[in-house]
Write a protein that holds these residues in place. Structure first.
Motif, PDB file in Angstrom:
ATOM      1  N   HIS A  91       0.847  -1.196   0.000  1.00  0.00           N
ATOM      2  CA  HIS A  91       0.000   0.000   0.000  1.00  0.00           C
ATOM      3  C   HIS A  91       0.883   1.248   0.000  1.00  0.00           C
ATOM      4  CE1 HIS A  91      -3.260   2.720   0.957  1.00  0.00           C
ATOM      5  NE2 HIS A  91      -2.591   3.143   2.017  1.00  0.00           N
ATOM      6  N   MET A  92       0.677   2.083  -0.977  1.00  0.00           N
ATOM      7  CA  MET A  92       1.432   3.333  -1.044  1.00  0.00           C
ATOM      8  C   MET A  92       0.745   4.353  -0.151  1.00  0.00           C
ATOM      9  SD  MET A  92       3.895   2.577  -2.938  1.00  0.00           S
ATOM     10  CE  MET A  92       4.639   4.141  -3.237  1.00  0.00           C
ATOM     11  N   PRO A  93       1.431   4.876   0.839  1.00  0.00           N
ATOM     12  CA  PRO A  93       0.777   5.816   1.744  1.00  0.00           C
ATOM     13  C   PRO A  93       0.403   7.100   1.011  1.00  0.00           C
ATOM     14  CG  PRO A  93       3.132   5.691   2.200  1.00  0.00           C
ATOM     15  CD  PRO A  93       2.826   4.654   1.156  1.00  0.00           C
ATOM     16  N   ASP A  94      -0.829   7.547   1.238  1.00  0.00           N
ATOM     17  CA  ASP A  94      -1.219   8.821   0.651  1.00  0.00           C
ATOM     18  C   ASP A  94      -0.855   9.931   1.632  1.00  0.00           C
ATOM     19  OD1 ASP A  94      -3.128   8.680   2.619  1.00  0.00           O
ATOM     20  OD2 ASP A  94      -4.820   8.391   1.268  1.00  0.00           O
ATOM     21  N   THR A  95      -1.160  11.145   1.278  1.00  0.00           N
ATOM     22  CA  THR A  95      -0.748  12.270   2.111  1.00  0.00           C
ATOM     23  C   THR A  95      -1.405  12.215   3.481  1.00  0.00           C
ATOM     24  OG1 THR A  95      -2.475  13.616   1.115  1.00  0.00           O
ATOM     25  CG2 THR A  95      -0.260  13.769   0.160  1.00  0.00           C
ATOM     26  N   HIS A  96      -2.651  11.713   3.555  1.00  0.00           N
ATOM     27  CA  HIS A  96      -3.327  11.620   4.852  1.00  0.00           C
ATOM     28  C   HIS A  96      -2.601  10.635   5.766  1.00  0.00           C
ATOM     29  CE1 HIS A  96      -6.495  11.805   7.794  1.00  0.00           C
ATOM     30  NE2 HIS A  96      -6.588  10.482   7.771  1.00  0.00           N
ATOM     31  N   ASP A  97      -2.213   9.460   5.205  1.00  0.00           N
ATOM     32  CA  ASP A  97      -1.465   8.483   5.998  1.00  0.00           C
ATOM     33  C   ASP A  97      -0.154   9.076   6.490  1.00  0.00           C
ATOM     34  OD1 ASP A  97      -3.401   6.570   5.616  1.00  0.00           O
ATOM     35  OD2 ASP A  97      -2.308   5.486   4.064  1.00  0.00           O
ATOM     36  N   GLN A  98       0.511   9.825   5.630  1.00  0.00           N
ATOM     37  CA  GLN A  98       1.778  10.436   6.006  1.00  0.00           C
ATOM     38  C   GLN A  98       1.571  11.431   7.145  1.00  0.00           C
ATOM     39  OE1 GLN A  98       4.625   9.295   4.920  1.00  0.00           O
ATOM     40  NE2 GLN A  98       5.731  10.681   6.238  1.00  0.00           N
ATOM     41  N   GLY A  99       0.479  12.186   7.077  1.00  0.00           N
ATOM     42  CA  GLY A  99       0.177  13.146   8.142  1.00  0.00           C
ATOM     43  C   GLY A  99      -0.070  12.458   9.471  1.00  0.00           C
ATOM     44  N   VAL A 100      -0.763  11.337   9.436  1.00  0.00           N
ATOM     45  CA  VAL A 100      -1.020  10.578  10.661  1.00  0.00           C
ATOM     46  C   VAL A 100       0.287  10.036  11.224  1.00  0.00           C
ATOM     47  CG1 VAL A 100      -2.133   8.501  11.596  1.00  0.00           C
ATOM     48  CG2 VAL A 100      -3.389   9.980  10.023  1.00  0.00           C
ATOM     49  N   ARG A 101       1.127   9.533  10.353  1.00  0.00           N
ATOM     50  CA  ARG A 101       2.421   9.001  10.821  1.00  0.00           C
ATOM     51  C   ARG A 101       3.284  10.096  11.440  1.00  0.00           C
ATOM     52  NH1 ARG A 101       2.812   5.029   5.890  1.00  0.00           N
ATOM     53  NH2 ARG A 101       1.757   3.301   6.871  1.00  0.00           N
ATOM     54  N   GLU A 102       3.308  11.241  10.812  1.00  0.00           N
ATOM     55  CA  GLU A 102       4.081  12.352  11.362  1.00  0.00           C
ATOM     56  C   GLU A 102       3.516  12.788  12.708  1.00  0.00           C
ATOM     57  OE1 GLU A 102       4.103  15.347   8.313  1.00  0.00           O
ATOM     58  OE2 GLU A 102       5.443  14.177   7.022  1.00  0.00           O
ATOM     59  N   ALA A 103       2.185  12.858  12.813  1.00  0.00           N
ATOM     60  CA  ALA A 103       1.556  13.243  14.079  1.00  0.00           C
ATOM     61  C   ALA A 103       1.861  12.203  15.160  1.00  0.00           C
ATOM     62  CB  ALA A 103       0.048  13.410  13.893  1.00  0.00           C
ATOM     63  N   LEU A 104       1.815  10.936  14.814  1.00  0.00           N
ATOM     64  CA  LEU A 104       2.152   9.886  15.781  1.00  0.00           C
ATOM     65  C   LEU A 104       3.592  10.035  16.266  1.00  0.00           C
ATOM     66  CD1 LEU A 104       0.484   6.705  14.249  1.00  0.00           C
ATOM     67  CD2 LEU A 104      -0.004   7.695  16.486  1.00  0.00           C
ATOM     68  N   ASP A 105       4.486  10.362  15.334  1.00  0.00           N
ATOM     69  CA  ASP A 105       5.894  10.530  15.707  1.00  0.00           C
ATOM     70  C   ASP A 105       6.098  11.694  16.668  1.00  0.00           C
ATOM     71  OD1 ASP A 105       6.694   8.354  14.243  1.00  0.00           O
ATOM     72  OD2 ASP A 105       7.245   9.530  12.469  1.00  0.00           O
ATOM     73  N   MET A 106       5.204  12.677  16.632  1.00  0.00           N
ATOM     74  CA  MET A 106       5.348  13.848  17.512  1.00  0.00           C
ATOM     75  C   MET A 106       4.744  13.629  18.902  1.00  0.00           C
ATOM     76  SD  MET A 106       5.022  17.138  14.978  1.00  0.00           S
ATOM     77  CE  MET A 106       3.330  16.887  14.524  1.00  0.00           C
ATOM     78  N   LEU A 107       3.976  12.570  19.087  1.00  0.00           N
ATOM     79  CA  LEU A 107       3.414  12.272  20.403  1.00  0.00           C
ATOM     80  C   LEU A 107       4.515  11.865  21.376  1.00  0.00           C
ATOM     81  CD1 LEU A 107       0.271  10.111  19.543  1.00  0.00           C
ATOM     82  CD2 LEU A 107       0.275  12.430  20.457  1.00  0.00           C
ATOM     83  N   LYS A 108       4.231  12.025  22.659  1.00  0.00           N
ATOM     84  CA  LYS A 108       5.155  11.520  23.676  1.00  0.00           C
ATOM     85  C   LYS A 108       5.245  10.009  23.504  1.00  0.00           C
ATOM     86  CE  LYS A 108       3.994  14.974  27.144  1.00  0.00           C
ATOM     87  NZ  LYS A 108       3.354  15.198  28.445  1.00  0.00           N
ATOM     88  N   PRO A 109       6.416   9.426  23.676  1.00  0.00           N
ATOM     89  CA  PRO A 109       6.583   7.981  23.440  1.00  0.00           C
ATOM     90  C   PRO A 109       5.598   7.120  24.227  1.00  0.00           C
ATOM     91  CG  PRO A 109       8.717   9.013  23.756  1.00  0.00           C
ATOM     92  CD  PRO A 109       7.676  10.066  24.037  1.00  0.00           C
ATOM     93  N   GLU A 110       5.342   7.454  25.497  1.00  0.00           N
ATOM     94  CA  GLU A 110       4.436   6.621  26.298  1.00  0.00           C
ATOM     95  C   GLU A 110       2.991   6.715  25.800  1.00  0.00           C
ATOM     96  OE1 GLU A 110       5.166  10.498  28.524  1.00  0.00           O
ATOM     97  OE2 GLU A 110       6.456   8.954  27.669  1.00  0.00           O
TER      98      GLU A 110
END
Length: 164
Positions: A91-110
């Motif tokens: 599955h090729m990530p679309d821009t929405h998936d990329q945005g979710v991944r980036e937002a997840l990466d910015m969350l506190k690890p816990e």
């Protein structure tokens, strides 16, 4: 008790081992699978002997049917998981998936960990509390904060996209 148990088990084994093996061999792809399933049937039969249950041929075949059903279910789960993983990989990530991944990466690890364990891995808050050695309340609070923060980041990101 032990000599009687052993005699009962050996009698059942002699009476139906070959039939059980052929039963599995006709219903599975490989001989090694039929051998493994047959061994599982007689392991369970040995346990039943210890509970003073009669070990007749019909009882052994009842065990065999259950073992085969479990085998089919396990294969189906494995097949479905393999297909899901293949779909995710291709599955090729679309821009929405990329945005979710980036937002997840910015969350506190816990918070990210609790969110991923809940939604991607399907664990309950009780299971997560055992995994992370936290109270269920702490897990639910982290999950609440993670959802709230993720939602805020995604809304902010979406608003920024619309203004450009």
């Amino acid at each position: 008790m032990e000599p009687t148990r052993e005699k009962q088990f050996l009698a059942a084994h002699v009476a139906c081992h070959d039939q059980v093996y052929r039963y599995f061999r006709r219903r599975t792809e490989e001989a090694s699978t039929a051998e493994d399933l047959s061994a599982e049937v007689f392991r369970i039969a040995w346990e039943k002997c210890s509970r003073d249950q009669e070990l007749s041929v019909p009882v052994v075949f009842g065990i065999a049917r259950n073992v085969l059903r479990n085998h089919y279910r396990a294969n189906l789960r494995s097949h479905n998981l393999t297909k899901l993983l293949e779909m995710q990989r291709t599955h090729m990530p679309d821009t929405h998936d990329q945005g979710v991944r980036e937002a997840l990466d910015m969350l506190k690890p816990e918070e990210r960990e609790v969110l991923l364990l809940t939604y991607w891995d399907g664990f309950s808050s009780t299971e997560i509390s055992k995994l992370l050695r936290l109270t269920s309340t702490a897990v639910r609070m982290r999950l609440h904060r993670a959802r709230k923060e993720l939602s805020r980041m995604l809304l902010t990101d979406h608003a920024a996209e619309e203004s450009t």
